[in-house]
Write an enzyme that holds these catalytic residues in place. Structure first.
Site, PDB file in Angstrom:
ATOM      1  N   ARG A 265     -26.857   3.510  14.177  1.00 42.03           N
ATOM      2  CA  ARG A 265     -26.140   4.321  13.142  1.00 42.03           C
ATOM      3  C   ARG A 265     -25.905   5.672  13.870  1.00 42.03           C
ATOM      4  NH1 ARG A 265     -30.826   3.389  10.138  1.00 42.03           N
ATOM      5  NH2 ARG A 265     -32.469   4.774  11.094  1.00 42.03           N
TER       6      ARG A 265
ATOM      7  N   TYR B 253     -46.694  -4.932  14.048  1.00 39.63           N
ATOM      8  CA  TYR B 253     -46.210  -4.330  15.387  1.00 39.63           C
ATOM      9  C   TYR B 253     -46.894  -4.382  16.544  1.00 39.63           C
ATOM     10  CZ  TYR B 253     -44.992   0.290  17.828  1.00 39.63           C
ATOM     11  OH  TYR B 253     -44.912   1.158  18.748  1.00 39.63           O
TER      12      TYR B 253
HETATM   13  N1  SER Z   1     -47.027   5.837  17.330  1.00 40.94           N
HETATM   14  C1  SER Z   1     -47.128   4.540  17.063  1.00 40.94           C
HETATM   15  C2  SER Z   1     -47.393   4.282  15.719  1.00 40.94           C
HETATM   16  O1  SER Z   1     -48.040   4.866  14.990  1.00 40.94           O
HETATM   17  C3  SER Z   1     -47.745   3.827  17.889  1.00 40.94           C
HETATM   18  O2  SER Z   1     -47.256   3.266  18.998  1.00 40.94           O
HETATM   19  O3  SER Z   1     -46.772   3.040  15.025  1.00 40.94           O
END
Ligand code: SER
Length: 298
Positions: free
Chosen positions: A17, A124
């Protein structure tokens, strides 16, 4: 940082965006790009013929836990699309950030080594660990010069945090400068590896400019600068703002933080390409407060 180093007209910024930061629009070319859109990426690569791609788009840890399948799709498919496009178009170099999130609860927490037990337990972290292995694979199979750093929590004054577990260490400065108290979502003695943005930029550019033969790690390098707890950053701020108050209300992010390292052994990065951070906690605090105060509306 790239536009300061090179001809700014040759540095193409892209995001899904339009940027909130007007400098990104004014300082050089900007293109709208969803990294999951391979045909648009191909079109832009044909148009600009970049020598390097810095691929930063991802969902961070806390956001990806709430939206796991999209987190996996964006973080994984996004990387594979960039790696495939780089090979197809002969882009010389790719940068992709990994994270301390590749480590998990079985990992040694203090001075976490470069090579150790990983077992990440966040979406993640799983995506970053898989991504590291893909980077190594593309280097080995295709000779692609892809390089990566395991960033600690990054702290800067130019952008607001977005969905990470280390975000408290950015938010806390904004509250201190606004003269407000801060409710911290981690416990006061939770130590995490952290880094000030100028050091992260320096590390990234140093890594990318090092001669290829010096890059011995093709998954991702451990990278450290400092390690502190919410109590310690509070004390550091209180040296400048003695009335600043912090309360603690841990939420789901505490579990994520507890599964990550407290400090990082980055000796490989120091040996291979001369990594050396400039900022410790107090130096960062002084600089953060100075810049955030200057940015406050009069
Ligand atoms: N700073 C990131 C997070 O807290 C870690 O890579 O998700």
């Amino acid at each position: 940082a790239l536009r300061q180093r090179y001809d700014p007209n040759l540095v193409v910024a892209a995001d899904v965006r339009p940027p909130k930061n007007p400098n990104l629009l004014a300082g050089g070319p900007f293109e709208l790009l969803d990294v999951l859109d391979r045909s648009r990426l191909d079109k832009l690569i044909r148009q600009y013929r970049p020598k390097q791609i810095y691929h930063l788009a991802a969902l961070l840890s806390a956001t990806a836990e709430k939206n796991p399948l999209f987190g996996w799709q964006l973080n994984m498919d996004g990387l594979l699309i960039v790696l495939e496009a780089a090979v197809a178009h002969g882009v010389a170099q790719v940068y992709w950030p990994s994270s301390i999130a590749v480590f998990g609860p079985d990992t040694p927490r203090d001075h976490t080594p470069q090579v150790t037990i990983m077992n990440p337990n966040t979406v993640y972290g799983i995506s970053k660990l898989a991504g590291e292995q893909w980077c190594e694979w593309y280097h080995r199979k295709h000779g692609l010069d892809v390089r990566s750093l395991r960033y600690p929590g990054l702290i800067g004054y130019k952008s607001l945090p977005g969905g990470g577990t280390t975000d408290y260490a950015v938010d806390i400065y904004h509250k201190a400068v606004a003269g407000e108290s801060y409710e911290c979502f981690l416990e006061e003695n939770t130590y995490l590896p952290m880094m000030y943005m100028p050091d992260a930029l320096k590390a990234t550019l140093d890594l990318m400019h090092a001669p290829a033969e010096q890059i011995k790690v093709r998954t991702s390098y451990n990278l450290g600068a400092m390690s502190f707890s919410p109590a310690e950053i509070t004390a550091s701020i209180q040296q400048h703002e003695p009335g600043f108050e912090v309360t603690y209300q841990p939420d789901g992010r505490q579990q994520i933080a507890d599964s990550w390292p407290a400090s990082i052994d980055d000796s490989k990065a120091r040996q291979d390409w001369g990594w050396q951070p400039d900022f410790d906690l107090d130096k960062m605090t002084a600089d953060m407060l100075l810049h955030l105060k200057q940015m406050q509306p009069a």
